[in-house]
Design a protein around this motif. Structure first.
Motif, PDB file in Angstrom:
ATOM      1  N   ASN A 100       0.821  -1.223   0.000  1.00 32.58           N
ATOM      2  CA  ASN A 100       0.000   0.000   0.000  1.00 32.58           C
ATOM      3  C   ASN A 100       0.851   1.266   0.000  1.00 32.58           C
ATOM      4  O   ASN A 100       0.529   2.245   0.659  1.00 32.58           O
ATOM      5  CB  ASN A 100      -0.974   0.014   1.182  1.00 32.58           C
ATOM      6  CG  ASN A 100      -1.989  -1.096   1.091  1.00 32.58           C
ATOM      7  OD1 ASN A 100      -2.469  -1.414   0.010  1.00 32.58           O
ATOM      8  ND2 ASN A 100      -2.290  -1.712   2.221  1.00 32.58           N
ATOM      9  N   LEU A 101       1.947   1.232  -0.737  1.00 30.55           N
ATOM     10  CA  LEU A 101       2.849   2.387  -0.842  1.00 30.55           C
ATOM     11  C   LEU A 101       2.796   3.030  -2.220  1.00 30.55           C
ATOM     12  O   LEU A 101       3.486   4.008  -2.473  1.00 30.55           O
ATOM     13  CB  LEU A 101       4.290   1.955  -0.546  1.00 30.55           C
ATOM     14  CG  LEU A 101       4.550   1.440   0.857  1.00 30.55           C
ATOM     15  CD1 LEU A 101       5.949   0.852   0.946  1.00 30.55           C
ATOM     16  CD2 LEU A 101       4.372   2.542   1.873  1.00 30.55           C
ATOM     17  N   ARG A 102       1.975   2.477  -3.101  1.00 29.70           N
ATOM     18  CA  ARG A 102       1.948   2.922  -4.490  1.00 29.70           C
ATOM     19  C   ARG A 102       1.453   4.365  -4.618  1.00 29.70           C
ATOM     20  O   ARG A 102       1.758   5.044  -5.582  1.00 29.70           O
ATOM     21  CB  ARG A 102       1.043   1.960  -5.266  1.00 29.70           C
ATOM     22  CG  ARG A 102       1.112   2.014  -6.744  1.00 29.70           C
ATOM     23  CD  ARG A 102       2.326   1.329  -7.313  1.00 29.70           C
ATOM     24  NE  ARG A 102       2.217   1.376  -8.764  1.00 29.70           N
ATOM     25  CZ  ARG A 102       2.593   2.425  -9.484  1.00 29.70           C
ATOM     26  NH1 ARG A 102       3.127   3.469  -8.925  1.00 29.70           N
ATOM     27  NH2 ARG A 102       2.441   2.414 -10.790  1.00 29.70           N
ATOM     28  N   ASP A 103       0.690   4.858  -3.628  1.00 25.76           N
ATOM     29  CA  ASP A 103       0.182   6.227  -3.679  1.00 25.76           C
ATOM     30  C   ASP A 103       1.243   7.250  -3.298  1.00 25.76           C
ATOM     31  O   ASP A 103       1.103   8.430  -3.575  1.00 25.76           O
ATOM     32  CB  ASP A 103      -1.015   6.379  -2.745  1.00 25.76           C
ATOM     33  CG  ASP A 103      -2.196   5.538  -3.208  1.00 25.76           C
ATOM     34  OD1 ASP A 103      -2.254   5.236  -4.419  1.00 25.76           O
ATOM     35  OD2 ASP A 103      -3.042   5.181  -2.370  1.00 25.76           O
ATOM     36  N   TRP A 104       2.320   6.801  -2.631  1.00 23.55           N
ATOM     37  CA  TRP A 104       3.337   7.741  -2.157  1.00 23.55           C
ATOM     38  C   TRP A 104       4.682   7.578  -2.846  1.00 23.55           C
ATOM     39  O   TRP A 104       5.463   8.516  -2.911  1.00 23.55           O
ATOM     40  CB  TRP A 104       3.541   7.570  -0.645  1.00 23.55           C
ATOM     41  CG  TRP A 104       2.341   7.980   0.124  1.00 23.55           C
ATOM     42  CD1 TRP A 104       1.973   9.262   0.455  1.00 23.55           C
ATOM     43  CD2 TRP A 104       1.320   7.130   0.620  1.00 23.55           C
ATOM     44  NE1 TRP A 104       0.783   9.240   1.140  1.00 23.55           N
ATOM     45  CE2 TRP A 104       0.358   7.948   1.259  1.00 23.55           C
ATOM     46  CE3 TRP A 104       1.109   5.754   0.602  1.00 23.55           C
ATOM     47  CZ2 TRP A 104      -0.782   7.436   1.872  1.00 23.55           C
ATOM     48  CZ3 TRP A 104      -0.026   5.244   1.200  1.00 23.55           C
ATOM     49  CH2 TRP A 104      -0.957   6.081   1.823  1.00 23.55           C
ATOM     50  N   VAL A 146       4.452  16.634  -4.114  1.00 24.29           N
ATOM     51  CA  VAL A 146       3.119  17.140  -3.813  1.00 24.29           C
ATOM     52  C   VAL A 146       3.193  18.655  -3.727  1.00 24.29           C
ATOM     53  O   VAL A 146       3.963  19.211  -2.941  1.00 24.29           O
ATOM     54  CB  VAL A 146       2.596  16.553  -2.481  1.00 24.29           C
ATOM     55  CG1 VAL A 146       1.213  17.086  -2.182  1.00 24.29           C
ATOM     56  CG2 VAL A 146       2.595  15.042  -2.545  1.00 24.29           C
ATOM     57  N   ASP A 147       2.403  19.321  -4.555  1.00 23.65           N
ATOM     58  CA  ASP A 147       2.350  20.783  -4.518  1.00 23.65           C
ATOM     59  C   ASP A 147       1.120  21.203  -3.721  1.00 23.65           C
ATOM     60  O   ASP A 147       0.003  20.794  -4.018  1.00 23.65           O
ATOM     61  CB  ASP A 147       2.254  21.356  -5.940  1.00 23.65           C
ATOM     62  CG  ASP A 147       3.527  21.107  -6.718  1.00 23.65           C
ATOM     63  OD1 ASP A 147       4.595  21.060  -6.075  1.00 23.65           O
ATOM     64  OD2 ASP A 147       3.454  20.950  -7.950  1.00 23.65           O
ATOM     65  N   ASN A 148       1.323  22.034  -2.715  1.00 19.46           N
ATOM     66  CA  ASN A 148       0.225  22.502  -1.884  1.00 19.46           C
ATOM     67  C   ASN A 148      -0.213  23.919  -2.263  1.00 19.46           C
ATOM     68  O   ASN A 148      -0.867  24.590  -1.480  1.00 19.46           O
ATOM     69  CB  ASN A 148       0.622  22.474  -0.392  1.00 19.46           C
ATOM     70  CG  ASN A 148       0.809  21.044   0.074  1.00 19.46           C
ATOM     71  OD1 ASN A 148       0.162  20.142  -0.431  1.00 19.46           O
ATOM     72  ND2 ASN A 148       1.690  20.843   1.037  1.00 19.46           N
ATOM     73  N   THR A 149       0.159  24.394  -3.435  1.00 16.94           N
ATOM     74  CA  THR A 149      -0.149  25.766  -3.823  1.00 16.94           C
ATOM     75  C   THR A 149      -1.636  25.957  -4.057  1.00 16.94           C
ATOM     76  O   THR A 149      -2.173  27.038  -3.783  1.00 16.94           O
ATOM     77  CB  THR A 149       0.621  26.162  -5.085  1.00 16.94           C
ATOM     78  OG1 THR A 149       0.359  25.190  -6.113  1.00 16.94           O
ATOM     79  CG2 THR A 149       2.111  26.224  -4.812  1.00 16.94           C
ATOM     80  N   GLU A 150      -2.345  24.947  -4.553  1.00 17.37           N
ATOM     81  CA  GLU A 150      -3.770  25.086  -4.821  1.00 17.37           C
ATOM     82  C   GLU A 150      -4.557  25.285  -3.530  1.00 17.37           C
ATOM     83  O   GLU A 150      -5.509  26.040  -3.487  1.00 17.37           O
ATOM     84  CB  GLU A 150      -4.284  23.866  -5.577  1.00 17.37           C
ATOM     85  CG  GLU A 150      -3.708  23.730  -6.970  1.00 17.37           C
ATOM     86  CD  GLU A 150      -4.141  22.440  -7.642  1.00 17.37           C
ATOM     87  OE1 GLU A 150      -5.071  21.798  -7.133  1.00 17.37           O
ATOM     88  OE2 GLU A 150      -3.533  22.085  -8.653  1.00 17.37           O
ATOM     89  N   GLU A 151      -4.184  24.570  -2.484  1.00 14.20           N
ATOM     90  CA  GLU A 151      -4.885  24.675  -1.207  1.00 14.20           C
ATOM     91  C   GLU A 151      -4.697  26.061  -0.590  1.00 14.20           C
ATOM     92  O   GLU A 151      -5.580  26.579   0.060  1.00 14.20           O
ATOM     93  CB  GLU A 151      -4.403  23.597  -0.249  1.00 14.20           C
ATOM     94  CG  GLU A 151      -4.753  22.193  -0.708  1.00 14.20           C
ATOM     95  CD  GLU A 151      -4.136  21.133   0.180  1.00 14.20           C
ATOM     96  OE1 GLU A 151      -3.622  21.487   1.250  1.00 14.20           O
ATOM     97  OE2 GLU A 151      -4.170  19.952  -0.218  1.00 14.20           O
ATOM     98  N   ASP A 152      -3.513  26.648  -0.780  1.00 12.99           N
ATOM     99  CA  ASP A 152      -3.237  27.958  -0.204  1.00 12.99           C
ATOM    100  C   ASP A 152      -4.059  29.053  -0.857  1.00 12.99           C
ATOM    101  O   ASP A 152      -4.411  30.053  -0.242  1.00 12.99           O
ATOM    102  CB  ASP A 152      -1.743  28.305  -0.336  1.00 12.99           C
ATOM    103  CG  ASP A 152      -0.886  27.338   0.468  1.00 12.99           C
ATOM    104  OD1 ASP A 152      -1.434  26.700   1.377  1.00 12.99           O
ATOM    105  OD2 ASP A 152       0.325  27.238   0.163  1.00 12.99           O
TER     106      ASP A 152
END
Length: 130
Positions: free
Chosen positions: A100-104, A122-128
């Motif tokens: 179960n590591l395929r997502d990361w 992982v880009d967190n720019t959309e959430e900001d």
């Protein structure tokens, strides 16, 4: 009337009895990042490969042709028979899915004979912005 064909005597002799040299190929699966974070155990990964790699269509048929070892945070596979790099990538992805590591994690070719297990960026720019 029969035609007789004679070969010129200056042609090079053919050596069919010469044995081909076994070429050793070494593939390295670099598990450094996930192993340092204690997400993945390289020894367990090596065991998985030992069980799953097929030689002549059979699993558990490695013999002396395929040697799988764990070196630090790397798993190396040395073979004198042709095994495709694509097949190793397939097995690595299969192992990640099983754990179960395929997502990361993803399997990326770092050079001609090695793979690296990397984290997805992982880009967190959309959430900001919201």
């Amino acid at each position: 009337s029969y035609l007789s064909v004679s070969l010129p005597s200056d042609m090079a002799p053919t050596n069919r009895s010469r044995k081909s040299k076994k070429v050793l190929t070494k593939y390295i699966l670099d598990c450094t990042h996930p192993a340092e974070d204690k997400i993945l155990d390289p020894a367990e990964f090596a065991t998985f490969l030992n069980e799953k790699v097929k030689v002549s269509g059979k699993t558990g048929n490695l013999g002396n042709n395929v040697i799988i070892t764990k070196e630090n945070n790397n798993v190396s596979l040395t073979t004198d028979i042709p095994i495709s790099k694509r097949y190793l990538k397939y097995l690595a992805k299969k192992y990640l899915k099983k754990q179960n590591l395929r997502d990361w994690l993803r399997v990326v070719a770092s050079n001609k004979n090695s793979f690296e297990l990397r984290y997805f960026q992982v880009d967190n720019t959309e959430e900001d912005e919201e």
